[in-house]
Design a protein around this motif. Structure first.
Motif, mmCIF file in Angstrom:
data_model
loop_
_atom_site.group_PDB
_atom_site.id
_atom_site.type_symbol
_atom_site.label_atom_id
_atom_site.label_comp_id
_atom_site.label_asym_id
_atom_site.label_seq_id
_atom_site.Cartn_x
_atom_site.Cartn_y
_atom_site.Cartn_z
ATOM 1 N N THR A 8 -2.940 -2.064 -7.389
ATOM 2 C CA THR A 8 -2.142 -2.450 -6.251
ATOM 3 C C THR A 8 -3.368 -3.051 -5.727
ATOM 4 O O THR A 8 -3.045 -4.156 -5.054
ATOM 5 N N ASN A 9 -4.202 -2.270 -5.734
ATOM 6 C CA ASN A 9 -5.511 -3.486 -4.645
ATOM 7 C C ASN A 9 -6.928 -4.371 -5.198
ATOM 8 O O ASN A 9 -7.487 -4.491 -4.828
ATOM 9 N N TRP A 120 -4.712 13.744 0.721
ATOM 10 C CA TRP A 120 -4.912 12.504 0.592
ATOM 11 C C TRP A 120 -5.273 11.871 1.603
ATOM 12 O O TRP A 120 -6.105 10.797 1.044
ATOM 13 N N ARG A 121 -4.781 12.179 2.551
ATOM 14 C CA ARG A 121 -5.422 11.212 4.071
ATOM 15 C C ARG A 121 -6.936 11.566 3.541
ATOM 16 O O ARG A 121 -8.261 10.952 3.881
ATOM 17 N N GLU A 124 -7.432 9.112 0.743
ATOM 18 C CA GLU A 124 -7.822 7.217 1.890
ATOM 19 C C GLU A 124 -9.045 7.748 2.436
ATOM 20 O O GLU A 124 -9.347 5.988 2.336
ATOM 21 N N ASN A 127 -11.286 6.231 0.250
ATOM 22 C CA ASN A 127 -11.140 4.861 -0.388
ATOM 23 C C ASN A 127 -11.538 4.359 0.509
ATOM 24 O O ASN A 127 -12.507 2.622 0.158
ATOM 25 N N ALA A 128 -11.411 4.323 1.588
ATOM 26 C CA ALA A 128 -11.708 2.876 2.635
ATOM 27 C C ALA A 128 -13.390 3.159 2.751
ATOM 28 O O ALA A 128 -13.872 1.931 3.059
ATOM 29 N N ALA A 134 -10.724 2.714 -6.612
ATOM 30 C CA ALA A 134 -8.999 3.248 -6.509
ATOM 31 C C ALA A 134 -8.545 4.614 -6.433
ATOM 32 O O ALA A 134 -10.022 5.250 -6.802
ATOM 33 N N THR A 152 1.887 8.626 4.880
ATOM 34 C CA THR A 152 0.520 7.995 4.159
ATOM 35 C C THR A 152 0.105 6.774 4.441
ATOM 36 O O THR A 152 1.895 6.053 4.151
ATOM 37 N N ASP A 153 -0.557 6.172 4.000
ATOM 38 C CA ASP A 153 -0.836 4.655 4.227
ATOM 39 C C ASP A 153 -1.301 4.424 3.150
ATOM 40 O O ASP A 153 -0.737 2.870 3.035
ATOM 41 N N VAL A 154 -1.636 4.863 2.121
ATOM 42 C CA VAL A 154 -1.699 3.679 1.189
ATOM 43 C C VAL A 154 -1.345 4.330 -0.253
ATOM 44 O O VAL A 154 -1.471 5.911 -0.314
#
Length: 272
Positions: A8-9, A120-121, A124, A127-128, A134, A152-154
């Protein structure tokens, strides 16, 4: 030789990789050397496997540019929670001796601890910061994925799950597809337990391939990523030699008939 799937990215991930589960740290280098010579460019390890150091050494010894290899590792169950996950990733990167990994996964949701959202955060953030190109999950069921999507956001790029002709996971695959998540199959050959089934041996004779090659080709044609594991050089080479033929509708229907909900690993809803 091996086609890629676009995550997806926009990160490109090989559709077939080399799994190193239960290969000792001092033996994994030779196995990876054989795999890279055969054409593999994706290596899948994990904290649990205790061979990240050997994997990293093999990557450096390969002589290939780092950008040509796709390295996955995973966070173990005891490292859930934001701070613990950050420490666990630092340790994995140190063991690997790499500046980044291509994919970092939460190995199991461990719902009894109810920490996978905080975990998961942390992914994220990793990853950032560019330290994992990924991020994704492993062994997550639909309810676990729904929580991540809601809170969450991603969106996870990958969901690596037990998947083979005896456990085809149609509903979970469909959910992943609907949300742009690539499904990756661990134990894609069901530890060899079904390779003597008449359906597979018949298809193998028809195509002049081995039953294992038929099953791995099925994963590819189902739109999956597969990570077979072997330490036998001949089998390592055979497992990647699946891109010169295609299964027909009759073959696909025959393999579909092998579904028995035959899980070999733990149940993700209860595994701690």
């Amino acid at each position: 030789m091996v086609p890629n799937v676009r995550l997806t990215n926009d990160v490109e991930m090989p559709r077939l990789g080399f799994g190193v589960y239960k290969i000792a740290d001092d033996e994994v280098g030779q196995a990876i050397h054989t795999a890279i010579e055969a054409g593999y460019r994706a290596i899948d390890t994990a904290t649990l496997y205790r061979n990240e150091r050997g994997v990293g050494a093999a990557v450096r010894a390969s002589g290939l540019p780092r950008s040509e290899l796709f390295i996955t590792t995973k966070l173990w169950n005891t490292d859930h929670g934001y701070d613990a996950a950050m420490r666990a990733f630092d340790h994995s990167l140190d063991q690997l001796g790499l500046d980044y990994v291509d994919l970092y996964l939460i190995h199991w949701p461990v719902p009894s601890r109810d920490l996978y959202v905080d975990t998961w955060r942390a992914l994220e953030k990793i990853n950032a910061d560019g330290r994992a190109r990924a991020i994704g999950v492993s062994n997550f069921q639909v309810p676990h994925l729904e929580r991540l999507l809601d809170e969450t956001d991603v969106v996870p790029a990958v969901n690596q799950i037990e998947l083979h002709p005896n456990l085809q996971q149609a509903a979970l695959r469909a959910f992943d597809t609907d949300h742009g998540i690539v499904t990756e199959s661990w134990s894609p050959l069901a530890r060899g337990r079904m390779l003597d089934h008449e359906v597979l041996t018949t298809i193998a004779r028809k195509h002049g391939k081995t039953p294992a090659q038929i099953v791995l080709r099925w994963h590819i044609e189902m739109g999956l990523v597969a990570i077979p594991k072997s330490v036998t050089p001949q089998r390592i080479r055979e497992n990647i030699d699946i891109f010169d033929f295609e299964l027909d509708a009759h073959d696909i229907a025959g393999i579909a008939s092998l579904e028995v909900n035959g899980r070999l690993g733990p149940n993700p809803d209860t595994h701690a």
